[in-house]
Motif scaffolding. Structure first.
Motif, PDB file in Angstrom:
ATOM      1  N   SER A  31       0.796  -1.234   0.000  1.00 20.25           N
ATOM      2  CA  SER A  31       0.000   0.000   0.000  1.00 20.25           C
ATOM      3  C   SER A  31       0.822   1.275   0.000  1.00 20.25           C
ATOM      4  N   VAL A  32       2.032   1.209  -0.512  1.00 15.66           N
ATOM      5  CA  VAL A  32       2.869   2.404  -0.612  1.00 15.66           C
ATOM      6  C   VAL A  32       2.367   3.286  -1.747  1.00 15.66           C
ATOM      7  N   GLU A  33       2.266   4.573  -1.495  1.00 18.10           N
ATOM      8  CA  GLU A  33       1.808   5.524  -2.499  1.00 18.10           C
ATOM      9  C   GLU A  33       2.717   6.742  -2.528  1.00 18.10           C
ATOM     10  N   GLU A  34       2.727   7.430  -3.680  1.00 17.98           N
ATOM     11  CA  GLU A  34       3.404   8.714  -3.756  1.00 17.98           C
ATOM     12  C   GLU A  34       2.651   9.726  -2.915  1.00 17.98           C
ATOM     13  N   ASP A  35       3.389  10.468  -2.139  1.00 16.13           N
ATOM     14  CA  ASP A  35       2.777  11.511  -1.309  1.00 16.13           C
ATOM     15  C   ASP A  35       2.868  12.837  -2.061  1.00 16.13           C
ATOM     16  N   LEU A  36       1.966  13.033  -3.015  1.00 21.10           N
ATOM     17  CA  LEU A  36       1.980  14.220  -3.869  1.00 21.10           C
ATOM     18  C   LEU A  36       1.007  15.274  -3.356  1.00 21.10           C
ATOM     19  N   THR A  37       1.340  16.540  -3.600  1.00 17.41           N
ATOM     20  CA  THR A  37       0.364  17.591  -3.365  1.00 17.41           C
ATOM     21  C   THR A  37      -0.672  17.558  -4.481  1.00 17.41           C
ATOM     22  N   GLN A  38      -1.771  18.264  -4.299  1.00 20.28           N
ATOM     23  CA  GLN A  38      -2.800  18.312  -5.326  1.00 20.28           C
ATOM     24  C   GLN A  38      -2.238  18.903  -6.611  1.00 20.28           C
ATOM     25  N   GLU A  39      -1.417  19.945  -6.494  1.00 18.09           N
ATOM     26  CA  GLU A  39      -0.845  20.584  -7.677  1.00 18.09           C
ATOM     27  C   GLU A  39       0.087  19.624  -8.423  1.00 18.09           C
ATOM     28  N   GLU A  40       0.878  18.867  -7.681  1.00 19.30           N
ATOM     29  CA  GLU A  40       1.781  17.911  -8.315  1.00 19.30           C
ATOM     30  C   GLU A  40       1.002  16.800  -9.025  1.00 19.30           C
TER      31      GLU A  40
END
Length: 620
Positions: free
Chosen positions: A170-179
């Motif tokens: 369950s690893v995910e990229e921790d992106l901002t909404q803009e990214e």
């Protein structure tokens, strides 16, 4: 047989060629579905709407009595109020942790700001103390461990109490909404660069839109992947391969979950979905012209003589094709769908019928050589995963995603099933029952499995993208694909479920996972199984819940002999924070709507304290 050879591609549909194939009787497909389907739809619909459930047994956990039906099978009933059996795999610390976590999930401020609060805690306590705190609370409740070795104790313990595992890294990229929006629109822009002005015939639904570029918005129970490059897709495939290997090594007959959007450019799924939907609507239009609108999907049959008179559809593309039909005079939706086969390049796949001109037109102008390679690599990755699952004795569950991706995902999954489900169910497709077209999707795919003789595998869920789907449909301007309310979704779920159960009862080649935290739905399933004489030991009906939720359903089922599975996430603490954030959001609604699980936890904790079991430890 390579999965790449089953890449769907569109074909020429002239009447003369159809008639030529129709007259070749040796190529007709047979079916046993019509009579059975009429019985299910005509005779059982009322029972589905009434949602009959089993009353819980008040004494023993399991009681068995002779069934008075002709099958003379043993009737099994489960008591979901028996906390001793439901929580016997948990020590007191685990019960207290569950109570704490579920209580915290009821506070709006904590849930709404959970991401910010976790970031603040990390700064205040430091990394080591933060990880320990998380493992004592949210991480320990909903995540099995950091890697495939550390999760084995939990998997083995659950297995000892009758509960299997569906592993999910369950690893995910921790992106901002803009990214996230930038990534989504960049991969869309690259594809659009190859379009010639005026040749993009896709509907608005099947185009990327910046305001919905962050596909995580409004989604609380599903992971989201964003395309970066082919190397990243290869890395994500390796992650899935490791998960499959861990499933094979940790449990018998385990499951592993994958997402199609992790394996290639999502834009391909958008484009392919647009084609599939256009062709299905074209079939519906021709059926309406023949006075057959309003029928169920498989009841619509095109009369070839009328088709010859009313249509003169030709195409500039030189496609080969195969069409198998039940009758030399009619074509149903499955026969129509078989006009999409493996005879052409992917570039020629993306063509659609123009109803006004009677021509097949390219959805887009042309793919570059590199785009063609990217699409084929996506399909190669899917093929590798399926073969690896077979080699490791693991069943592969393809997760459902947004409706603008789902037609392509379902079609690619179906092609895997046609190859790998010949001897037993290996590949399971996921059907979201909050969709208005869920029953049509289930019935069409099941009919194809009947005709071709492979094992149908389905996971039924209510759905994970409701708020996002509704908002997107309203904002962009297309029909809302979601059922109008929760009760309508319940009816759809039970209708689809009963249809699959009837098929299991009929030929034992269908298989279904009832993935639900709804106790009434589980009771409904048990009642139908009892009525049909379906035994849990046949391993045709599975049950599934998330790790850390609804143990009062999972463990009594497992100890009664039913195949039941926990969806088991794992990964490093820092990298599963997005997953934990969603669990908090999902549990807020779940816990506010029902106090049942917390009351059962308190009941068991009090029972143990009164019986002097302060240091209770599970024995297995």
């Amino acid at each position: 047989m390579s999965y790449n050879k089953v890449v769907p591609a569109l074909v020429k549909s002239s009447y003369d060629n159809i008639k030529r194939i129709c007259l070749s009787h040796g190529r007709f497909r047979s079916t046993v579905a019509s009579t059975q389907r009429d019985e299910v739809e005509g005779g059982k619909e009322k029972q589905v709407d009434e949602c009959t459930v089993v009353k819980a047994v008040q004494a023993d956990l399991i009681t068995q009595s002779k069934n008075t039906t002709e099958a003379q099978t043993q009737k099994i009933e489960i008591d979901f109020d028996n906390t001793h059996e439901a929580y016997k795999s948990k020590d007191n610390i685990e019960l207290l942790r569950s109570l704490l976590v579920f209580k915290l999930c009821t506070f709006d401020f904590l849930v709404d700001k959970n991401k910010e609060l976790m970031d603040l805690s990390k700064k205040v306590f430091g990394q080591r103390l933060f990880e320990r705190l998380m493992k004592m609370t949210f991480y320990g409740q909903f995540v099995a461990g950091e890697d495939h070795n550390s999760i084995k104790p939990l998997i083995h313990k659950n297995q000892a109490f009758g509960v299997g595992s569906v592993l999910d890294y369950s690893v995910e990229e921790d992106l901002t909404q803009e990214e996230a929006e930038k990534k989504e629109m960049e991969q869309h822009y690259v594809s659009c660069c190859f379009l010639t002005l005026g040749v993009d015939h896709r509907e608005k639904k099947y185009k990327a839109h910046r305001q919905f570029g962050d596909r995580r918005g409004g989604v609380v129970s599903a992971r989201t992947y964003f395309y970066a490059d082919e190397a990243k897709c290869d890395n994500q495939m390796e992650t899935f391969l490791n998960c499959i290997k861990a499933s094979g090594g940790a449990s018998v007959d385990g499951f592993s979950a994958i997402k199609m959007t992790a394996l290639g450019r999502p834009q391909f799924l958008l484009q392919f979905s647009a084609v599939l939907v256009k062709w299905r609507r074209f079939f519906n239009l021709l059926a309406a012209q023949q006075g057959k609108s309003g029928m169920d999907a498989l009841e619509q049959k095109l009369e070839l003589e009328q088709l010859k008179i009313g249509c003169a559809y030709r195409t500039e593309f030189d496609f080969e094709y195969v069409i198998y039909i039940m009758s030399p005079r009619t074509i149903d939706l499955l026969d129509w769908n078989s006009l999409i086969n493996d005879r052409t390049s992917i570039s020629n796949l993306l063509v659609i019928p123009n109803v006004e001109t009677g021509q097949l037109e390219p959805l887009l102008r042309k793919f570059t050589v590199e785009e063609e390679k990217q699409m084929k690599r996506m399909l190669q990755r899917v093929d590798v995963l399926a073969k690896h699952a077979v080699d490791n004795g693991v069943r592969l569950m393809v997760d459902a995603e947004q409706t603008y991706f789902q037609p392509a995902i379902s079609r690619l999954t179906l092609e895997m099933q046609r190859i790998f489900n010949r001897e037993k169910p290996i590949i399971f497709n996921t059907y979201q029952c909050y969709l208005k077209e869920a029953y049509d999707n289930v019935s069409v795919d099941m009919e194809l499995s009947r005709r071709e003789g492979w094992y149908f595998g389905a996971k039924l869920v209510r759905g994970a993208y409701m708020y996002q789907e509704r908002s997107r449909a309203e904002e962009i301007g297309y029909e809302d694909p979601i059922n109008p309310d929760y009760e309508a979704t319940n009816r759809m779920y039970h209708k689809c479920l009963e249809f699959v159960l009837e098929e299991i009862n009929h030929n034992r080649k269908a298989n279904v996972m009832v993935a639900s935290h709804n106790e009434d739905t589980v009771k409904f399933t048990l009642e139908k199984m009892n009525q049909m004489g379906l035994s849990p030991t046949e391993n045709k009906v599975y049950f599934g819940q998330l790790l850390g939720m609804c143990d009062q359903i999972s463990f009594p089922l497992g100890q009664a002999g039913f195949p039941v599975y926990k969806y088991v996430p794992y990964g490093p603490v820092n990298e599963v924070i997005p997953y934990l954030s969603r669990r908090a959001l999902e549990n807020r609604g779940f816990m506010k709507g029902s106090q049942r699980e917390r009351s059962l936890l308190w009941k068991e904790l009090k029972r143990r304290l009164l019986n002097g079991q302060i240091l209770y430890k599970p024995v297995y």
